[in-house]
Design a protein around this motif. Structure first.
Motif, PDB file in Angstrom:
ATOM      1  N   ALA A  49       0.805  -1.223   0.000  1.00  0.00           N
ATOM      2  CA  ALA A  49       0.000   0.000   0.000  1.00  0.00           C
ATOM      3  C   ALA A  49       0.837   1.273   0.000  1.00  0.00           C
ATOM      4  O   ALA A  49       0.293   2.365  -0.163  1.00  0.00           O
ATOM      5  CB  ALA A  49      -0.925   0.007   1.223  1.00  0.00           C
ATOM      6  N   GLY A  50       2.167   1.135   0.141  1.00  0.00           N
ATOM      7  CA  GLY A  50       3.016   2.334   0.200  1.00  0.00           C
ATOM      8  C   GLY A  50       2.840   3.217  -1.024  1.00  0.00           C
ATOM      9  O   GLY A  50       2.844   4.447  -0.932  1.00  0.00           O
ATOM     10  N   GLY A  51       2.652   2.587  -2.173  1.00  0.00           N
ATOM     11  CA  GLY A  51       2.509   3.340  -3.419  1.00  0.00           C
ATOM     12  C   GLY A  51       1.113   3.901  -3.640  1.00  0.00           C
ATOM     13  O   GLY A  51       0.856   4.508  -4.680  1.00  0.00           O
ATOM     14  N   PHE A  52       0.212   3.717  -2.689  1.00  0.00           N
ATOM     15  CA  PHE A  52      -1.148   4.254  -2.852  1.00  0.00           C
ATOM     16  C   PHE A  52      -1.157   5.786  -2.753  1.00  0.00           C
ATOM     17  O   PHE A  52      -2.048   6.439  -3.261  1.00  0.00           O
ATOM     18  CB  PHE A  52      -2.091   3.702  -1.764  1.00  0.00           C
ATOM     19  N   PRO A  56      -3.546  10.971  -2.402  1.00  0.00           N
ATOM     20  CA  PRO A  56      -3.684   9.773  -3.242  1.00  0.00           C
ATOM     21  C   PRO A  56      -2.816   9.912  -4.495  1.00  0.00           C
ATOM     22  O   PRO A  56      -2.773  10.979  -5.108  1.00  0.00           O
ATOM     23  CB  PRO A  56      -5.170   9.767  -3.607  1.00  0.00           C
ATOM     24  N   ARG A  57      -2.106   8.863  -4.846  1.00  0.00           N
ATOM     25  CA  ARG A  57      -1.166   8.956  -5.957  1.00  0.00           C
ATOM     26  C   ARG A  57      -1.857   8.833  -7.305  1.00  0.00           C
ATOM     27  O   ARG A  57      -1.371   9.353  -8.304  1.00  0.00           O
ATOM     28  CB  ARG A  57      -0.150   7.837  -5.800  1.00  0.00           C
ATOM     29  N   PHE A  58      -2.969   8.105  -7.337  1.00  0.00           N
ATOM     30  CA  PHE A  58      -3.686   7.900  -8.594  1.00  0.00           C
ATOM     31  C   PHE A  58      -4.890   8.854  -8.572  1.00  0.00           C
ATOM     32  O   PHE A  58      -5.903   8.564  -7.912  1.00  0.00           O
ATOM     33  CB  PHE A  58      -4.119   6.445  -8.730  1.00  0.00           C
ATOM     34  N   PRO A  59      -4.790  10.002  -9.253  1.00  0.00           N
ATOM     35  CA  PRO A  59      -5.730  11.102  -9.009  1.00  0.00           C
ATOM     36  C   PRO A  59      -7.174  10.791  -9.392  1.00  0.00           C
ATOM     37  O   PRO A  59      -8.094  11.383  -8.828  1.00  0.00           O
ATOM     38  CB  PRO A  59      -5.165  12.243  -9.876  1.00  0.00           C
TER      39      PRO A  59
END
Ligand SMILES: [Zn+2]
Ligand SMILES: [Zn+2]
Length: 444
Positions: free
Chosen positions: A276-279, A290-293
């Motif tokens: 989940a770190g890359g979330f 949030p990384r994925f807008p």
């Protein structure tokens, strides 16, 4: 680089005479032989404590072993040192001017990757470098009828890159967010080190190398399952976990022709930092977002509750910055039970690793795949009893793994391994009660 003695290769002229000595007189156990057709060699491994002897028999006059024996007579041929990252080892040796016979790693016996160092660089000894942990038994490979099956290691390619698969109407793209290291003993629970270190060579801190492999599913919508470690962690954290994100999710997303804007759904197997770190990511002001807008994030409610109320045993795995901002931003959707997330993609509770750990079942046009997350994190965890010491409820892992393995074997299910350092996806095979993995060849 850390290297350990794997085996000593002995060129043999008369196999029967050699067996009379090594097997009968010394009482050593000879393993079933293995042919390496490209080398015209038949290898007979002989267990001798931590290391092995390898009796090498030529199977054709043009074999290097035949030539060696003709020139110098039978005897010591090479020694093999096992390393955990053969690409790095070869690069290092070349950088130091060591003369190599193989400038790039290539396939060797037992599906390993090997590279020979020239004897002139090693003071008169022919040295073979070998990367274990890629072992995918060739015999099992031959059992399959799918012509797309191959040994992934046989291409000697990079393992931090993108692999693509077609499953019916869906496209599955395995990405990589780099590598990290965890304690080898913890990764294999009750399995003794004398067994697991044949599959995964520990470093000087007893850690083994693990990849982080999120999976893209492209169908009605574009989904990413887990997102690796991300880039919010401190240098201390990177040192503790041996993080290598020199090639990471940004690179592999781009290589797949995607960007963070393309992702509609982010699905969490569970909320540990390596999934989940890359979330989330820090914006220019330092705020975590949030990384994925454009994405909706989907997690299991029980996992969310555990992650947001950690206890002494799981606290180090749940870092609030990885998931709390999702709720703040209103992009979080919690699911309570097994259900379809998008056409062809559903979640299945396994428990075990965490109380609410889930895997992702993927199906299209009668073909099946599964993203198994930490239920079977690497190919070495394929056997039922190879269960991580990290698992909170190992008996649940056992039950879930048995169920998955039975289905996978029966239905030729393509399995995605979230943490295998070398193999992104493969098929389970079982021969004589021994379970193994055959790597799946990607489309590219
Ligand atoms: Zn985990
Ligand atoms: Zn994990």
């Amino acid at each position: 680089m850390k290297a350990v003695l794997d085996h000593v290769g002995i060129a043999v002229k008369d196999l029967a005479a050699a067996l009379a000595f090594y097997r009968d007189a010394l009482g050593l156990e000879i393993e079933p032989s293995e042919d390496v057709p490209s080398q015209h060699v038949r290898a007979h491994f002989v267990a001798a404590g931590e290391s092995k002897l390898e009796l090498l028999e030529a199977t054709a006059p043009e074999s290097a072993i035949a030539k060696y024996v003709a020139k110098r007579g039978p005897g010591l041929h090479h020694i093999t040192l096992r390393v955990d990252d053969i690409h790095a080892a070869v690069t290092e040796l070349k950088a130091r001017g060591a003369r190599m016979i193989d400038g790039e790693p290539r396939p060797g016996a037992e599906g390993a990757l090997i590279a020979f160092v020239h004897p002139s660089a090693a003071h008169g000894v022919l040295i073979e470098l070998k990367q274990a942990g890629l072992v995918v038994r060739q015999a099992h490979h031959e059992r399959g009828t799918d012509p797309s099956l191959t040994l992934s290691s046989s291409k000697g390619e990079r393992t931090d890159t993108v692999t693509r698969y077609t499953l019916g109407d869906l496209e599955l793209i395995s990405l990589c967010d780099g590598f990290f290291r965890l304690d080898g003993g913890s990764m294999f629970g009750t399995v003794p080190k004398t067994l697991w270190d044949k599959r995964a060579l520990p470093d000087e801190r007893n850690r083994i190398r693990l990849a982080m492999r999120p999976l893209i599913v492209r169908g009605a919508r574009t989904m990413i399952i887990d997102a690796g470690l991300g880039d919010k962690d401190t240098e201390k954290f990177h040192d503790m976990y041996g993080v290598d994100r020199s090639r990471n999710l940004d690179h592999t997303l781009a290589e797949a022709g995607l960007s963070v804007e393309n992702i509609d759904i982010v699905l969490a197997s569970h909320l540990h930092f390596d999934h989940a770190g890359g979330f989330t990511a820090r914006d220019a002001t330092g705020r975590v977002r949030p990384r994925f807008p454009r994405a909706q994030y989907v997690a299991r409610r029980g996992e969310w509750d555990d992650a947001t109320h950690p206890h002494e045993r799981n606290r180090a795995s749940y870092l609030p910055d990885n998931f709390a901002p999702l709720a703040d931003a209103g992009v979080l959707q919690l699911v309570d039970e097994d259900q379809t997330i998008m056409p062809g993609v559903s979640v299945r509770w396994t428990g075990g690793h965490t109380a609410h750990h889930q895997i992702v079942m993927i199906e299209s046009a009668g073909r099946k795949a599964a993203f198994v997350a930490d239920l079977m994190p690497t190919t070495a965890h394929a056997p039922d009893a190879w269960i991580m010491g990290y698992d909170l409820y190992p008996m649940d892992t056992l039950v879930a793994k048995k169920r998955l393995a039975a289905e996978a074997l029966d239905q030729d299910m393509l399995i995605f391994f979230a943490h295998d350092a070398a193999i992104a996806a493969g098929y389970l095979r079982e021969t004589d009660g021994r379970r193994d993995v055959v790597a799946a060849r990607d489309r590219s």
